[in-house]
Scaffold this active site. Sequence first.
Site, PDB file in Angstrom:
ATOM      1  N   ASP A 275       6.978 -29.031  84.297  1.00 15.13           N
ATOM      2  CA  ASP A 275       7.755 -28.071  84.722  1.00 15.13           C
ATOM      3  C   ASP A 275       7.924 -27.746  86.166  1.00 15.13           C
ATOM      4  O   ASP A 275       7.487 -27.112  87.013  1.00 15.13           O
ATOM      5  CB  ASP A 275       7.742 -26.754  84.162  1.00 15.13           C
ATOM      6  CG  ASP A 275       8.617 -25.505  84.304  1.00 15.13           C
ATOM      7  OD1 ASP A 275       9.813 -26.002  84.962  1.00 15.13           O
ATOM      8  OD2 ASP A 275       8.493 -24.279  83.884  1.00 15.13           O
ATOM      9  N   TRP A 276       8.756 -28.851  86.628  1.00 19.54           N
ATOM     10  CA  TRP A 276       9.409 -28.830  88.097  1.00 19.54           C
ATOM     11  C   TRP A 276      10.685 -28.438  88.528  1.00 19.54           C
ATOM     12  O   TRP A 276      11.382 -29.495  87.941  1.00 19.54           O
ATOM     13  CB  TRP A 276       9.094 -30.193  88.825  1.00 19.54           C
ATOM     14  CG  TRP A 276       7.524 -30.558  88.778  1.00 19.54           C
ATOM     15  CD1 TRP A 276       6.344 -29.932  88.597  1.00 19.54           C
ATOM     16  CD2 TRP A 276       7.063 -31.954  89.406  1.00 19.54           C
ATOM     17  NE1 TRP A 276       5.128 -30.678  88.718  1.00 19.54           N
ATOM     18  CE2 TRP A 276       5.605 -31.912  89.399  1.00 19.54           C
ATOM     19  CE3 TRP A 276       7.546 -33.054  89.788  1.00 19.54           C
ATOM     20  CZ2 TRP A 276       4.754 -32.999  89.686  1.00 19.54           C
ATOM     21  CZ3 TRP A 276       6.974 -34.326  90.038  1.00 19.54           C
ATOM     22  CH2 TRP A 276       5.426 -34.163  89.928  1.00 19.54           C
ATOM     23  N   GLU A 277      10.674 -27.467  88.867  1.00 20.06           N
ATOM     24  CA  GLU A 277      12.209 -26.947  88.766  1.00 20.06           C
ATOM     25  C   GLU A 277      12.829 -26.602  90.332  1.00 20.06           C
ATOM     26  O   GLU A 277      13.956 -25.843  90.652  1.00 20.06           O
ATOM     27  CB  GLU A 277      12.277 -25.425  88.150  1.00 20.06           C
ATOM     28  CG  GLU A 277      12.027 -25.731  86.699  1.00 20.06           C
ATOM     29  CD  GLU A 277      12.344 -24.303  85.778  1.00 20.06           C
ATOM     30  OE1 GLU A 277      13.308 -23.814  85.808  1.00 20.06           O
ATOM     31  OE2 GLU A 277      11.030 -23.754  84.921  1.00 20.06           O
ATOM     32  N   GLU A 278      11.694 -26.698  91.369  1.00 19.02           N
ATOM     33  CA  GLU A 278      12.224 -26.496  92.678  1.00 19.02           C
ATOM     34  C   GLU A 278      13.302 -27.169  93.160  1.00 19.02           C
ATOM     35  O   GLU A 278      14.179 -26.764  94.017  1.00 19.02           O
ATOM     36  CB  GLU A 278      10.970 -26.353  93.698  1.00 19.02           C
ATOM     37  CG  GLU A 278       9.913 -25.826  93.098  1.00 19.02           C
ATOM     38  CD  GLU A 278      10.393 -24.349  92.955  1.00 19.02           C
ATOM     39  OE1 GLU A 278      10.627 -23.379  93.850  1.00 19.02           O
ATOM     40  OE2 GLU A 278      10.114 -23.718  92.019  1.00 19.02           O
TER      41      GLU A 278
ATOM     42  N   LYS B 197      18.615 -24.106  96.369  1.00 17.31           N
ATOM     43  CA  LYS B 197      18.167 -25.247  96.491  1.00 17.31           C
ATOM     44  C   LYS B 197      18.595 -26.037  97.564  1.00 17.31           C
ATOM     45  O   LYS B 197      18.172 -27.137  97.745  1.00 17.31           O
ATOM     46  CB  LYS B 197      18.280 -26.042  95.324  1.00 17.31           C
ATOM     47  CG  LYS B 197      17.419 -25.351  94.202  1.00 17.31           C
ATOM     48  CD  LYS B 197      17.848 -26.034  92.719  1.00 17.31           C
ATOM     49  CE  LYS B 197      16.585 -25.825  91.504  1.00 17.31           C
ATOM     50  NZ  LYS B 197      16.242 -24.219  91.332  1.00 17.31           N
TER      51      LYS B 197
END
EC number: 3.2.1.35
Length: 473
Positions: free
Chosen positions: A133-136, A148
């Site tokens: 879970d990499w959402e940056e 972003k």
Amino acid sequence: MRAGLGPIITLALVLEVAWAGELKPTAPPIFTGRPFVVAWNVPTQECAPRHKVPLDLRAFDVKATPNEGFFNQNITTFYYDRLGLYPRFDAAGTSVHGGVPQNGSLCAHLPMLKESVERYIQTQEPGGLAVIDWEEWRPVWVRNWQEKDVYRQSSRQLVASRHPDWPSDRVMKQAQYEFEFAARQFMLNTLRYVKAVRPQHLWGFYLFPDCYNHDYVQNWESYTGRCPDVEVARNDQLAWLWAESTALFPSVYLDETLASSVHSRNFVSFRVREALRVAHTHHANHALPVYVFTRPTYTRGLTGLSQVDLISTIGESAALGSAGVIFWGDSEDASSMETCQYLKNYLTQLLVPYIVNVSWATQYCSWTQCHGHGRCVRRNPSANTFLHLNASSFRLVPGHTPSEPQLRPEGQLSEADLNYLQKHFRCQCYLGWGGEQCQRNYKGAAGNASRAWAGSHLTSLLGLVAVALTWTL
């Protein structure tokens, strides 16, 4: 430039033709062997000991929690602080591990992955689901909008600092190239490495693929739910990611704005369909299993999904041919006795009866239509047809002891039920089986395919050294 009608029609035709063609085989079910898995990944473990409200979760095939401190679960979520040195900016705008991926250190990141994976998944067997879970930031440059945009700004600043005499358009192009290349290397080589450490698990990134079909906010009256044509094309730019993934994890969280509306089903349906399209497109001989993330509640507050929206999320996902749904939640879902009691009532009265119904309906369809060697998939993805037990043929009866199922169906399929399944659903076979009803045993060929699939995990490490040596620190 706005896309004209021609490209949209062309894309729609391509998708319809792809759906109408033969379905590629997919990985067999994990955990229980059921064609449609329902998992509870909500941190409700404190409801019983702390709030004295025990939750009966026997109906779920998998029980897990995303909270820190839990290991060897069937579903493991790797957030940015649990897997290596993920470059990002924190909420205050401070650079962490380099900020942007091209400023991070892949050489330092990769050696840490083994320790991270072995901490949370301590044994090779049995296999499970592993979700990164990499959402940056997003690996496609143009998708880093709003908050972003800091990743695009920082990327441009890095290039401009090295080339102060370059015009802005050249800076932007170089910044985009460097960002997308580094993002690809971080995600791709992370996947390769973790698969080699735990090859029995199914690995993928949460929210990939996304559909970006949230325009119901601006266009309620004309909303169709369709994924924008440009976003489908951008998903195809991520072919490198789909080729390395062993499962896909799209999300269909519902905002309360959509509650019990026709738009909720359209929103979910096209997101799941896009994931299934991607699953079938980027592997020559098999399709990736798709596990759909959903929530037991709407995204704001603690209101459980209505019966209509359970059908729009769980029912739609099952009918389209996904491998299962994963209910996710956060600590607010079990923060007090009141919230735990609300969930307990919701589970008992609405959620559990529905998931038991759908789970058994998918199982009966697999048995009767696919010889138990495949899952049923809606023939027409837009049809209003679902895998539900017919109330005239079945009733759900409760178990009387903790060792018995929470609810189980009692009855049998009628001739009309069988005709309904045959008319509206077809089979997607598991690897090793083929034919219209998955009646043909191809296990020898599937074994070779499976070994090739698994072998890619083990050989993928060979390319990591070269990448690490050429990485710019």
